[in-house]
Enzyme design. Structure first.
Site, PDB file in Angstrom:
ATOM      1  CG  HIS A   1       4.862 -36.549  21.194  1.00 30.19           C
ATOM      2  ND1 HIS A   1       3.099 -36.304  21.118  1.00 30.19           N
ATOM      3  CD2 HIS A   1       4.988 -35.028  21.291  1.00 30.19           C
ATOM      4  CE1 HIS A   1       3.028 -35.047  21.006  1.00 30.19           C
ATOM      5  NE2 HIS A   1       3.814 -34.166  20.525  1.00 30.19           N
TER       6      HIS A   1
ATOM      7  CG  ASN B   1      -5.479   6.624   6.659  1.00 32.88           C
ATOM      8  OD1 ASN B   1      -5.766   5.399   6.875  1.00 32.88           O
ATOM      9  ND2 ASN B   1      -6.843   7.704   5.626  1.00 32.88           N
TER      10      ASN B   1
ATOM     11  CD  GLU C   1       8.502   6.052  11.822  1.00 36.36           C
ATOM     12  OE1 GLU C   1       8.171   5.491  11.164  1.00 36.36           O
ATOM     13  OE2 GLU C   1       7.914   6.774  12.465  1.00 36.36           O
ATOM     14  CG  HIS C   2      11.924   8.737  11.558  1.00 33.33           C
ATOM     15  ND1 HIS C   2      11.334   8.861  11.631  1.00 33.33           N
ATOM     16  CD2 HIS C   2      12.874   8.256  10.582  1.00 33.33           C
ATOM     17  CE1 HIS C   2      10.711   8.636  10.064  1.00 33.33           C
ATOM     18  NE2 HIS C   2      11.522   7.850   9.891  1.00 33.33           N
TER      19      HIS C   2
ATOM     20  CD  GLN D   1     -11.901   2.038  -0.794  1.00 31.47           C
ATOM     21  OE1 GLN D   1     -11.784   2.640   0.983  1.00 31.47           O
ATOM     22  NE2 GLN D   1     -11.552   3.235  -1.359  1.00 31.47           N
TER      23      GLN D   1
ATOM     24  CE1 TYR E   1      -4.094   2.322   0.346  1.00 32.81           C
ATOM     25  CE2 TYR E   1      -2.549   3.128   1.417  1.00 32.81           C
ATOM     26  CZ  TYR E   1      -3.601   2.950   0.899  1.00 32.81           C
ATOM     27  OH  TYR E   1      -4.778   3.955   0.821  1.00 32.81           O
TER      28      TYR E   1
ATOM     29  CG  HIS F   1       5.680  12.408   8.254  1.00 34.21           C
ATOM     30  ND1 HIS F   1       5.572  11.962   7.299  1.00 34.21           N
ATOM     31  CD2 HIS F   1       6.529  12.853   7.975  1.00 34.21           C
ATOM     32  CE1 HIS F   1       6.240  11.296   6.622  1.00 34.21           C
ATOM     33  NE2 HIS F   1       7.045  11.485   6.893  1.00 34.21           N
TER      34      HIS F   1
ATOM     35  CB  THR G   1       5.803  10.181  10.609  1.00 33.09           C
ATOM     36  OG1 THR G   1       5.136   9.625   9.641  1.00 33.09           O
ATOM     37  CG2 THR G   1       6.984  11.087  10.637  1.00 33.09           C
TER      38      THR G   1
ATOM     39  CD  GLU H   1       6.985 -32.858  27.518  1.00 34.74           C
ATOM     40  OE1 GLU H   1       6.244 -32.922  26.623  1.00 34.74           O
ATOM     41  OE2 GLU H   1       8.162 -31.800  27.710  1.00 34.74           O
TER      42      GLU H   1
ATOM     43  CD  GLN I   1      10.640  13.398   9.501  1.00 34.13           C
ATOM     44  OE1 GLN I   1      10.121  11.979   9.266  1.00 34.13           O
ATOM     45  NE2 GLN I   1      11.274  13.733   8.547  1.00 34.13           N
TER      46      GLN I   1
ATOM     47  CG  ASP J   1      11.410  10.149   5.683  1.00 36.97           C
ATOM     48  OD1 ASP J   1      11.526   9.274   6.507  1.00 36.97           O
ATOM     49  OD2 ASP J   1      11.350  10.968   6.182  1.00 36.97           O
TER      50      ASP J   1
END
Length: 432
Positions: A412, A205, A318-319, A182, A121, A253, A228, A407, A250, A352
């Site tokens: 087994h 988003n 993140e950054h 969608q 995406y 964003h 971000t 066990e 940043q 980026d």
């Protein structure tokens, strides 16, 4: 001593991912699962005012779209993709299959197998995220993914030509002009005309992020992405103008993007607000960046380098941009970050857009337990075992039988006992 000069809204206080978003996305996903293409088309028409004869672009359409772009745009995309491809190829070469004889006759190994199909995406909206095509489509192709499909929304009814070009140049096998939940649902669930994928990647988003969260398990995903984030770490060797520029770079964003200044310089800490205000007067994206800084911006003043490192690891941004006298000290000692940008000559925008590392990185403190998207995310490390001698089968079976009994796994144990019975009295082959 650690002082909070400016306090912003924390994730714990934020209600962005609220019940309304979750419920809306849940219904949209259910509708796509039930009615397929019809729901995808209805959602696209209602939300994006976009309902072409086919959402998928033909090779001829892609070619004509690319032809509308100036050569400089094509050259710049080519340069960026060359850097990203080169580093992804280096990363892929570092990931090796292994096979080792751990005991006489016992062979263990693993193979790194690419995911078969991936849906990427690439966001649109206010910012056509051309670079996200490089980071997702191209990286998946370097990993060896056979089928990579990509979706990006139209922008106010227009085709984002540079994004389409980047998708095509990165190697996308199918390109769809489709956005939002969608698009994510179509890729993950499949419809009458689109085969489903095994993995979803790419930012988006709050609704796209929530859709990926709800679809996780049905398909793999790269990350649970939030807004971000950026953390600027500075001492007296830096200046307030650079700090403000990199924070706002940043914050633009989105209105919920945290931008944090962590500094040992009282001059920078107490001067940053005035410099932020000055730069906002001329920044074209001030309407977004100003809100992000007002609501989510923070300024933290500390006394020592040790406190800089301690706070940076607590924030787990993140950054993380380090502009100090010895930036590589943070590389040596920090453990929680998505991407690290060392020295004033480096900045987050380079990462980026063009420098070569991947810009899809962990947010919301997820850097405490994961790194970002990279070629390895598209690989499944799958183990295998092979016993080649009867003696080894009996040896392993003997231990396994007793451990299964502890066990109470009697089925087994029967598996192990069969091999002990069959191979335990086996005569060793003569040495030639």
């Amino acid at each position: 001593m650690i002082q909070q000069i400016k306090k912003g809204i924390t994730y714990a206080e934020s209600t962005e991912a609220d019940a309304k978003v979750r419920a809306t996305v849940e219904q949209m996903l259910a509708d796509v699962a039930k009615r397929g293409d019809a729901t995808v088309r209805e959602l696209s028409a209602r939300l994006d005012h976009w309902s072409p004869e086919s959402f998928r672009l033909s090779p001829e359409q892609i070619e004509s779209i690319i032809a509308t772009l100036p050569q400089q745009v094509i050259d710049d995309i080519t340069f960026a993709q060359t850097q990203i491809r080169n580093f992804a190829q280096i990363q892929r070469a570092s990931i090796q299959d292994v096979e080792v004889e751990t005991l006489p006759g016992v062979f263990l190994g693993h193979k790194n197998i690419p995911v078969n199909s991936v849906g990427c995406y690439v966001p649109g909206g206010r910012y056509p995220m051309v670079a996200s095509a490089h980071m997702s489509v191209l990286t998946a192709k370097v990993a060896g993914v056979k089928r990579v499909i990509a979706c990006t929304p139209p922008i106010k009814g227009e085709i984002p030509a540079a994004t389409v070009a980047a998708m095509s140049m990165a190697g996308a096998d199918e390109i769809y002009l489709l956005g939002g939940v969608q698009a994510v649902a179509m890729m993950a669930l499949g419809t009458e005309t689109v085969d489903s994928v095994d993995m979803l990647v790419g930012p988006g988003n709050a609704y796209v992020a929530e859709a990926k969260r709800q679809l996780y398990g049905k398909v793999g995903i790269d990350l649970f992405a939030g807004p971000t984030e950026t953390l600027v770490i500075a001492d007296d060797t830096c200046d307030v103008r650079t700090c403000a520029t990199d924070l706002l770079g940043q914050a633009e964003h989105g209105p919920t993007s945290p931008a944090i200044l962590l500094t040992s310089s009282p001059t920078i800490a107490h001067g940053i607000e005035a410099e932020i205000d000055r730069q906002l007067q001329t920044l074209p994206t001030a309407d977004v960046a100003s809100v992000a800084w007002r609501d989510y911006g923070q300024v933290i003043l500390v006394d020592t380098v040790d406190e800089l490192i301690l706070e940076a690891d607590r924030i787990a941004s993140e950054h993380v941009q380090v502009m100090t006298e010895n930036p590589r000290l943070f590389l040596d000692r920090m453990t929680n970050y998505g991407g690290l940008f060392l020295g004033e000559k480096t900045n987050v925008a380079f990462g980026d857009k063009v420098i070569g590392t991947n810009h899809t990185l962990p947010t919301k403190e997820a850097a405490r337990y994961t790194g970002g998207l990279w070629v390895g995310k598209f690989l499944k490390t799958c183990t295998y075992q092979e016993i080649r001698t009867p003696e080894a089968s009996a040896l392993i079976g003997d231990y396994c039988s007793r451990l299964c009994a502890i066990e109470n796994f009697w089925g087994h144990k029967a598996q192990a006992d069969l091999r002990v019975e069959r191979y335990g009295q086996h005569e060793p082959e003569p040495v030639s």
